[in-house]
Design a protein around this motif. Structure first.
Motif, short mmCIF file in Angstrom:
data_model
loop_
_atom_site.label_atom_id
_atom_site.label_comp_id
_atom_site.label_asym_id
_atom_site.label_seq_id
_atom_site.Cartn_x
_atom_site.Cartn_y
_atom_site.Cartn_z
N GLU A 28 -33.44 50.36 71.93
CA GLU A 28 -33.88 51.72 72.21
C GLU A 28 -33.78 52.59 70.95
O GLU A 28 -34.69 53.37 70.65
CB GLU A 28 -33.06 52.32 73.34
N MET A 29 -32.68 52.45 70.22
CA MET A 29 -32.52 53.22 68.99
C MET A 29 -33.62 52.87 67.99
O MET A 29 -34.23 53.76 67.38
CB MET A 29 -31.14 52.94 68.37
N ASN A 30 -33.90 51.59 67.84
CA ASN A 30 -34.96 51.17 66.91
C ASN A 30 -36.33 51.67 67.35
O ASN A 30 -37.16 52.04 66.52
CB ASN A 30 -34.96 49.64 66.76
N THR A 31 -36.59 51.70 68.64
CA THR A 31 -37.86 52.20 69.17
C THR A 31 -38.02 53.69 68.87
O THR A 31 -39.10 54.13 68.45
CB THR A 31 -37.96 51.93 70.69
N VAL A 32 -36.97 54.45 69.09
CA VAL A 32 -37.02 55.89 68.81
C VAL A 32 -37.34 56.13 67.34
O VAL A 32 -38.20 56.95 67.00
CB VAL A 32 -35.69 56.58 69.20
N ILE A 33 -36.68 55.39 66.47
CA ILE A 33 -36.92 55.55 65.02
C ILE A 33 -38.34 55.12 64.67
O ILE A 33 -39.04 55.81 63.92
CB ILE A 33 -35.86 54.77 64.22
N GLU A 57 -43.14 60.09 63.44
CA GLU A 57 -44.36 60.19 62.64
C GLU A 57 -44.18 59.47 61.31
O GLU A 57 -43.06 59.31 60.81
CB GLU A 57 -44.75 61.65 62.43
N GLU A 58 -45.29 59.04 60.79
CA GLU A 58 -45.28 58.28 59.54
C GLU A 58 -44.56 59.06 58.44
O GLU A 58 -44.70 60.27 58.32
CB GLU A 58 -46.72 57.98 59.10
N GLY A 59 -43.77 58.35 57.68
CA GLY A 59 -43.00 58.96 56.60
C GLY A 59 -41.62 59.41 57.04
O GLY A 59 -40.78 59.76 56.22
N LYS A 60 -41.36 59.42 58.36
CA LYS A 60 -40.05 59.83 58.88
C LYS A 60 -39.43 58.73 59.75
O LYS A 60 -38.60 59.00 60.59
CB LYS A 60 -40.19 61.12 59.70
N ARG A 61 -39.86 57.51 59.51
CA ARG A 61 -39.41 56.38 60.32
C ARG A 61 -38.18 55.71 59.72
O ARG A 61 -38.10 54.49 59.64
CB ARG A 61 -40.53 55.36 60.49
N PHE A 62 -37.24 56.52 59.31
CA PHE A 62 -35.99 56.00 58.76
C PHE A 62 -34.84 56.58 59.55
O PHE A 62 -34.89 57.73 60.00
CB PHE A 62 -35.86 56.39 57.28
N ALA A 63 -33.81 55.80 59.69
CA ALA A 63 -32.62 56.28 60.39
C ALA A 63 -31.91 57.32 59.53
O ALA A 63 -31.77 57.13 58.32
CB ALA A 63 -31.69 55.11 60.68
N ASN A 64 -31.45 58.40 60.18
CA ASN A 64 -30.62 59.34 59.44
C ASN A 64 -29.23 58.73 59.31
O ASN A 64 -28.96 57.64 59.86
CB ASN A 64 -30.60 60.73 60.11
N SER A 65 -28.34 59.38 58.60
CA SER A 65 -27.03 58.77 58.33
C SER A 65 -26.25 58.50 59.62
O SER A 65 -25.57 57.48 59.74
CB SER A 65 -26.21 59.64 57.38
#
Length: 153
Positions: free
Chosen positions: A70-75, A79-87
């Motif tokens: 679920e966490m990976n799906t949310v990430i 939108e494109e360019g923001k598909r990285f996990a925050n800290s």
């Protein structure tokens, strides 16, 4: 029968029960009545203990995998360019992966009992008396695992 012998028979009976033996077979193996086995099983909730031993690790792993997915799906759905996990997400994901690795790397007492049941059944098919001896050794092994767990080793 001494109190120690009684306690040992009762513990062995529960291990055999957890391994899937019928109450009738257990009674025969440890030389007590079926009524005694039934009484022990009812008083000490052996059915509930057996269920907890055999399902809790599997269920926990399943929950962890679901949470990670679920966490990976949310990430991934950002939108494109923001598909990285925050800290914070990265830290949570790292902890989930570590928990999964830890659970996958170890086996539970329930799994040890399940393996013992399968092996004992295999031996019993060719040599019932030897299977009774194997159960006795396996009982010592399981008790050792329980003792280690009790002391957090």
């Amino acid at each position: 029968m001494t109190k120690s012998q009684y306690t040992n028979k009762k513990q062995l009976a529960q291990i055999l029960f957890n391994q899937g033996y019928t109450q009738k077979a257990i009674a025969s193996m440890i030389e007590v009545s079926e009524v005694t086995i039934s009484k022990w099983a009812k008083i000490e909730n052996w059915d509930k203990v057996k269920t907890n031993l055999t399902t809790s690790r599997h269920n926990r792993l399943s929950e962890l995998y679901d949470e990670l997915a679920e966490m990976n799906t949310v990430i991934a759905n950002r939108e494109e360019g923001k598909r990285f996990a925050n800290s914070k997400e990265a830290d949570s994901r790292r902890k989930l992966v570590a928990d999964i690795k830890d659970l996958e790397g170890k086996y539970s007492i329930g799994e040890a009992i399940s393996i013992g049941r399968e092996f004992t059944n295999f031996v019993a098919e060719t040599d019932y008396e030897l299977a009774k001896q194997v159960v006795s050794f396996y009982d010592e092994y399981i008790n050792g695992l329980l003792e280690k767990q009790k002391w957090g080793e």
